[in-house]
Design a protein around this motif. Structure first.
Motif, short mmCIF file in Angstrom:
data_model
loop_
_atom_site.label_atom_id
_atom_site.label_comp_id
_atom_site.label_asym_id
_atom_site.label_seq_id
_atom_site.Cartn_x
_atom_site.Cartn_y
_atom_site.Cartn_z
N PRO A 108 6.24 6.71 -7.08
CA PRO A 108 6.18 6.46 -5.55
C PRO A 108 4.76 6.30 -5.09
CG PRO A 108 7.81 8.15 -6.20
CD PRO A 108 7.04 8.04 -7.44
N LEU A 109 3.97 7.17 -5.35
CA LEU A 109 2.54 6.88 -5.14
C LEU A 109 1.84 5.44 -5.50
CD1 LEU A 109 -0.31 7.99 -4.35
CD2 LEU A 109 -0.61 8.71 -6.68
N ALA A 110 2.51 4.83 -6.79
CA ALA A 110 1.92 3.52 -7.14
C ALA A 110 2.71 2.67 -6.14
CB ALA A 110 2.06 3.27 -8.52
N CYS A 111 3.97 2.85 -5.86
CA CYS A 111 4.76 1.75 -5.07
C CYS A 111 4.18 1.83 -3.53
CB CYS A 111 6.12 2.27 -4.99
SG CYS A 111 6.97 1.80 -6.49
N SER A 112 3.52 3.07 -3.11
CA SER A 112 3.06 3.07 -1.74
C SER A 112 1.89 2.19 -1.67
CB SER A 112 2.67 4.30 -1.43
OG SER A 112 1.43 4.89 -2.32
N ASN A 113 1.40 1.96 -2.74
CA ASN A 113 0.11 0.74 -2.91
C ASN A 113 0.65 -0.53 -3.00
OD1 ASN A 113 -2.09 2.22 -2.47
ND2 ASN A 113 -2.07 2.96 -4.83
N LEU A 114 1.64 -0.45 -3.76
CA LEU A 114 1.96 -1.96 -4.16
C LEU A 114 2.98 -2.73 -3.32
CD1 LEU A 114 2.69 -4.27 -6.65
CD2 LEU A 114 4.75 -2.73 -7.08
N LEU A 115 3.71 -1.83 -2.43
CA LEU A 115 4.50 -2.55 -1.50
C LEU A 115 3.57 -3.03 -0.07
CD1 LEU A 115 7.58 -0.17 -1.69
CD2 LEU A 115 7.41 -2.71 -2.54
N GLN A 116 2.25 -2.48 -0.01
CA GLN A 116 1.62 -2.89 1.16
C GLN A 116 1.24 -4.44 1.17
OE1 GLN A 116 -1.91 -0.84 1.29
NE2 GLN A 116 -1.08 1.18 0.81
N SER A 117 1.51 -5.16 0.10
CA SER A 117 1.44 -6.66 -0.07
C SER A 117 2.47 -7.34 0.38
CB SER A 117 0.87 -7.10 -1.42
OG SER A 117 2.02 -6.64 -2.35
N MET A 118 3.56 -6.59 0.70
CA MET A 118 4.87 -7.30 1.26
C MET A 118 5.33 -6.81 2.36
SD MET A 118 6.99 -6.49 -2.55
CE MET A 118 6.34 -6.99 -3.91
N THR A 119 4.74 -5.62 3.21
CA THR A 119 5.17 -5.13 4.21
C THR A 119 4.07 -4.11 4.76
OG1 THR A 119 7.01 -4.04 5.61
CG2 THR A 119 6.69 -3.54 3.52
N ARG A 120 4.04 -3.92 5.99
CA ARG A 120 3.41 -2.75 6.76
C ARG A 120 4.24 -1.86 7.20
NH1 ARG A 120 -1.99 -3.67 7.80
NH2 ARG A 120 -1.89 -2.24 9.85
N ASN A 121 5.69 -1.97 7.07
CA ASN A 121 6.37 -1.20 7.66
C ASN A 121 6.99 -0.09 6.60
OD1 ASN A 121 6.59 -2.37 10.32
ND2 ASN A 121 8.23 -3.87 9.30
N ILE A 122 5.83 0.68 6.09
CA ILE A 122 6.22 1.65 4.76
C ILE A 122 6.11 3.03 5.56
CG2 ILE A 122 5.34 2.52 2.46
CD1 ILE A 122 4.26 -0.10 2.27
N PHE A 123 6.96 3.79 5.31
CA PHE A 123 7.01 5.31 5.59
C PHE A 123 7.42 6.12 4.29
CE2 PHE A 123 8.16 2.77 9.25
CZ PHE A 123 7.48 3.32 10.28
N VAL A 124 7.03 7.42 4.45
CA VAL A 124 7.41 8.18 3.49
C VAL A 124 7.72 9.64 3.75
CG1 VAL A 124 4.94 9.16 3.54
CG2 VAL A 124 6.09 9.28 1.47
N VAL A 125 8.75 10.18 3.16
CA VAL A 125 9.55 11.42 3.19
C VAL A 125 8.81 12.24 2.16
CG1 VAL A 125 11.51 12.70 3.56
CG2 VAL A 125 11.55 10.17 4.65
N THR A 126 8.21 13.29 2.45
CA THR A 126 7.77 14.24 1.71
C THR A 126 7.50 15.39 2.23
OG1 THR A 126 5.60 14.55 0.33
CG2 THR A 126 5.34 13.66 2.35
N SER A 127 6.97 16.34 1.38
CA SER A 127 6.96 17.95 1.62
C SER A 127 5.87 18.34 2.60
CB SER A 127 6.84 18.84 0.33
OG SER A 127 5.80 18.35 -0.35
N GLU A 128 4.82 17.52 2.56
CA GLU A 128 3.58 18.07 3.33
C GLU A 128 2.69 16.79 3.89
OE1 GLU A 128 -0.42 20.35 2.21
OE2 GLU A 128 1.23 21.86 2.12
N TRP A 129 1.91 16.92 4.87
CA TRP A 129 1.07 15.64 5.42
C TRP A 129 -0.03 15.41 4.55
CZ3 TRP A 129 -3.61 15.06 7.67
CH2 TRP A 129 -3.80 13.83 8.50
N ASP A 130 -0.50 16.28 3.79
CA ASP A 130 -1.66 16.05 2.65
C ASP A 130 -1.35 15.81 1.33
OD1 ASP A 130 -4.20 15.62 3.15
OD2 ASP A 130 -4.76 17.64 2.17
N THR A 131 -0.02 15.24 1.12
CA THR A 131 0.26 15.02 -0.29
C THR A 131 -0.69 13.81 -0.79
OG1 THR A 131 2.01 13.88 0.34
CG2 THR A 131 2.56 16.46 -0.15
N LEU A 132 -0.54 13.63 -2.02
CA LEU A 132 -1.07 12.45 -2.61
C LEU A 132 -0.42 11.09 -1.94
CD1 LEU A 132 -1.21 13.50 -6.19
CD2 LEU A 132 -3.32 13.55 -4.65
#
Length: 908
Positions: A108-132
């Motif tokens: 998921p960390l790598a996908c958060s980079n990869l998908l930026q080239s396809m959309t800017r509407n990216i959101f993440v559901v995670t355990s803490e605001w300061d995760t990787l």
């Protein structure tokens, strides 16, 4: 702040869909969810619920490893066995939700980079605001975009253990909140509702919000601790105690081999050291001196040495009260539930035993009992196997058949016998009925008001009037019944009285609860007050309105039929109330088969209560009615002929409403006809019905749209009228339902023509959401409580028996990494290069699409001008030209919104 940004992204996407700006084809992706392992399973359940709520949206889920292998490699990794390739999905500014409950998984960390080239509407559901993954996503925006938060956090901190339970429950709960918010944005706009084909309604969201808020109290009692981490009093820990006791029992299954080994070791050391085995020692102590007799005693002692582990296991089972004929081998635990619960439970339990010693190992398998559990795993079920299965709440009409299917799977597994013994099966659910073949049933408190179908099965034989002692007593009993633990119910049955002289305070257990458990009683006081106020306000007026909501009745009145469609009010006349009272189930008769029979009879009764002239259907063969359940050739033909006759009658009615003869019905014609047939209907309601039923949004009804409206159940039309466009300024808030039972207002306001079962059927979708979002989470938490006790009991055994020399940690694995599942099988070395390639390709294709749309609009304008010029030259009438022009404009509008963009890079 994240919710606000999420709302804006949803609105932009839905506006593009409703305006026809984006392509709509099988390759489209509106919402993409991705993750790994447990996060992916939760995302799949979320996507399933979302797709059911909005059938016209294209919602996809994919493993982050697959996305990374497909789009992030110089030479893409083929997805064998999955319908995914670079040509099957078109990622054009989709709404992406990355689910990572740990926040540190590589894919998921790598996908958060990869998908930026396809959309800017990216959101993440995670355990803490300061995760990787959160840090990486924040780099998507410039420093000036301070308010562009894209991180949904559960705030539980960094994942500390390999086996995950709290982070999973928190993530599922957060996804439920996101689901409500997303639905609120779409349902709150009529254009968005139409473009998405929304099934979910405003009332469904209110019901789900009420269930979601009450879910916290249910989870507290399952865990035995409140939301602040404080232990609940023992009286409120009945469910937790039962779960932990079962975990201790299963730990004995796992440890019996270890304990038998220790007992054998002690026996051998003692008997060899002193020189007297058991039988020989007894013979010597008894004075036996014959040499040949000692040969016999030594032979028996040798057999004892050989069978010593098995003998010790039998001794342990006798002392612990467990079956003697279970297999003496490593245990297999089979977990059955809906996919995300079964898979997450399997991952949790197997990771607890990742570092355990082989002598106390455990095999874990899982499956969906409503699908493939029997086919995949029943060959693994044998005497001594351990099986836990989650049961849906079959008391709800939408889930009754599902629970019956699950129960059948459990019975099939439990009926597999060898040497007169079978597996030890346990069910966990809310329906208080134990399966005859199961070992034990653990019943969770509902912690919710009744649904309408439950109220229908338990309706009293006389009406409840406001202010009566009877109504107060009945209401209080209902509140207590749904918000007490089994131990409280047992106590209240002994101490309570039903004497009407005691009035409102007729149950002493309520007073004792407030005195003995004040911090828990405060939590329930608010719930009880809400239920009492809702019941008091609704019981003052039980008569239901019969005019303004009778939509189908208005359409039928337009046909000027000699007989009117009338069905007796099953909730108001005494005869019907008596019939409903007869449907009430006894306290101990909540089996899925009994419930299924009751609801089936209720459904058939509603179907048979229809009049023959409903929808203009004629009589067949001299009979007053042909049953819908008839499976004969004559019955099928009769149904088809009735449907055809009804369609013909509606066609004549359609032509009568179409006063200008244009072949379509505009809004004014429809409103005029509805007001003429039913003067009590408001113009606002009539226009709202028109707009909701106008599927192509061109301001006109075709006959197909009119036919669909005429055949729409009135319960669904009532839900349509209750939809409201929300205030789009700021965040929309979903308020919880204040009804004493879900569907109370709906039942009160329903016209008499609405069938009894159809009222309950209108809640079926929210019942499914209750199962997938609320009840399944409670069962998962219950399983983790039991599994944690099982794992901890085994973990703590070895240090105690070895004086601290042996031991392991059940929160770790043999991997050198802190969390082994953070790794990825797909490399991310080419991600940055692929990002640039994908960005350039997307820019070029977007430019081509824009030029194609502009050229198509130019051709449409030229065609429109040429047609007008031709009509002018022919000297056509002005009115005819205007009517044709209006239809042409609508046609041009649909043509101009249709994109001619190339579908892939090859066509480019």
């Amino acid at each position: 702040l994240t919710a606000w940004n999420f709302s804006r992204a949803v609105e932009r996407r839905m506006k593009a869909i409703s305006d026809g700006v984006v392509d709509r084809h099988a390759k489209s992706v509106d919402i993409l969810l991705t993750g790994c392992e447990v996060s992916l399973w939760m995302a799949e359940q979320f996507a399933s619920d979302l797709q059911k709520a909005f059938p016209k949206l294209f919602i996809r889920t994919a493993s982050s490893n697959k996305l990374l292998g497909l789009y992030g490699q110089g030479l893409s990794v083929p997805c064998i066995g999955f319908p995914m390739s670079e040509k099957t999905w078109e990622l054009d500014e989709p709404l992406v939700i990355i689910v990572s409950h740990s926040g540190g998984t590589f894919s998921p960390l790598a996908c958060s980079n990869l998908l930026q080239s396809m959309t800017r509407n990216i959101f993440v559901v995670t355990s803490e605001w300061d995760t990787l993954v959160s840090k990486q996503l924040r780099q998507l925006f410039d420093d000036k975009e301070i308010i562009s938060s894209r991180i949904f956090s559960t705030d539980i901190g960094v994942r500390p253990a390999e086996a995950c339970s709290v982070s999973v429950a928190a993530t599922h709960q957060l996804l439920t909140n996101i689901f409500e918010h997303l639905c609120g944005v779409i349902v709150g706009n009529s254009n968005f509702r139409h473009a998405s084909g929304a099934i979910i309604t405003e009332n469904d969201l209110k019901t789900l919000e009420k269930l979601n808020r009450m879910n916290v109290g249910a989870l507290e009692e399952i865990c035995g601790s409140d939301r602040h981490g404080l232990r609940l009093p023992k009286e409120f820990c009945g469910e937790e105690k039962e779960l932990r006791n079962l975990g201790d029992r299963w730990a004995e299954h796992v440890l019996e081999g270890t304990k038998a080994y220790i007992m054998s070791f002690i026996y051998i050391v003692v008997t060899v050291t002193i020189g007297y085995p058991l039988i020989s020692g007894i013979a010597t102590a008894a004075g036996l001196t014959t040499d040949w007799a000692f040969y016999i005693t030594r032979f028996v002692d040798s057999l004892i040495y050989f069978w010593l582990p098995q003998i010790n296991i039998l001794i342990l089972r006798l002392l612990q009260g467990r079956p003697l004929r279970h297999r003496m081998t490593a245990r297999t635990v089979c977990i059955g539930d809906c996919p995300w619960v079964a898979q997450a439970g399997e991952a949790f339990l197997s990771k607890l035993f990742a570092c355990s010693y082989s002598i106390a190992g455990l095999n874990v398998i899982s499956g969906n009992p409503a699908d493939h559990l029997v086919h995949r795993h029943t060959h693994r079920i044998c005497r001594g196997s351990l099986m836990v299965c989650g049961r849906p709440d079959g008391r709800l009409s939408a889930l009754t058949s599902l629970e019956a299917t699950v129960c059948l799977s459990v019975n099939q597994a439990s009926s597999i016998q060898s040497l007169g013994s079978t597996c030890e099966s346990v069910t966990i659910g809310h329906n208080p009925y134990k399966l005859p073949l199961s070992f034990r049933g653990i019943f969770l408190d509902s912690h919710r008001p009744n649904f309408l179908c439950e109220t229908m099965l338990k309706v009293p034989d006389r009406p409840i009037t406001s202010g009566s002692v009877f109504s107060k007593n009945l209401l209080m009993q209902g509140v207590e019944r749904h918000h007490r633990t089994p131990s409280m119910r047992k106590t209240s049955r002994k101490t309570s009285t039903t004497s009407p002289d005691m009035g409102w305070d007729n149950t002493s257990a309520v007073k004792e609860e407030a005195l003995k458990r004040p911090h828990v009683a405060r939590r329930r006081m608010e719930l009880n007050e809400d239920a009492v106020s809702a019941a008091a306000s609704s019981s003052a007026n039980r008569l239901r309105s019969r005019g303004s909501l009778s939509i189908r009745g208005s359409i039928k009145q337009l046909s000027k039929s000699s007989r009117h469609f009338s069905i007796k009010n099953a909730f108001m006349d005494k005869a019907s109330r008596d019939d409903m009272a007869n449907l009430s189930l006894s306290q101990h008769d909540f089996s899925s088969h009994s419930l299924l029979g009751q609801y089936t009879d209720m459904k058939k009764g509603s179907a048979h209560g229809k009049q023959d002239d409903d929808m203009g259907l004629t009589r067949m063969g001299g009979k007053a009615r042909v049953d819908q359940g008839s499976h004969t050739v004559q019955g099928v033909l009769a149904d088809l002929m009735k449907e055809k006759a009804g369609t013909a009658k509606l066609r004549r009615l359609f032509d009568e409403i179409d006063t200008d003869g244009s072949g379509t019905i505009d809004e004014d014609e429809f409103v005029l006809a509805m007001k003429k047939s039913d003067p009590t209907m408001s113009e606002q309601d009539a226009r709202k019905i028109f707009h909701e039923a106008d599927t192509d949004r061109n301001g006109q009804f075709t006959f197909d749209e009119f036919l669909t409206l005429a055949k729409t159940p009135e319960a669904d039309l009532m839900s349509t009228l209750q939809q409201k466009d929300r205030n789009r300024a700021g965040l929309s808030t979903i308020m919880p339902s204040e009804e004493s039972y879900f569907g109370e207002e709906f039942r009160k306001n329903a016209p008499s023509s609405v069938e009894t079962f159809n009222l309950a059927k209108s809640q079926h979708f929210v019942m499914e959401l209750y199962e997938s979002r609320i009840a399944s989470l409670q069962r998962f938490v219950a399983m983790t409580v039991m599994f944690h006790q099982l794992g901890k009991r085994v973990q703590d055994f070895f240090p105690k028996m070895s004086f601290g020399l042996l031991g392991y940690r059940m929160d770790r694995t043999h991997s050198i990494m802190r969390i082994a599942t953070t790794a990825s099988p797909v490399s991310g070395a080419d991600v940055r290069e692929r990002m640039e390639v994908l960005r350039i390709t997307r820019t070029i294709m977007s430019a081509v699409a824009t030029i194609s749309r502009a050229f198509a609009n130019h051709l449409d304008d030229k065609m429109y001008a040429a047609l007008n010029q031709t009509r002018d030259d022919a000297g056509g009438s002005s009115s005819r030209r205007l009517g044709s022009s209006r239809r042409l404009q609508n046609s041009n509008r649909s043509l101009s919104t249709r994109s001619t963009r190339p579908q892939d890079k090859d066509s480019l």
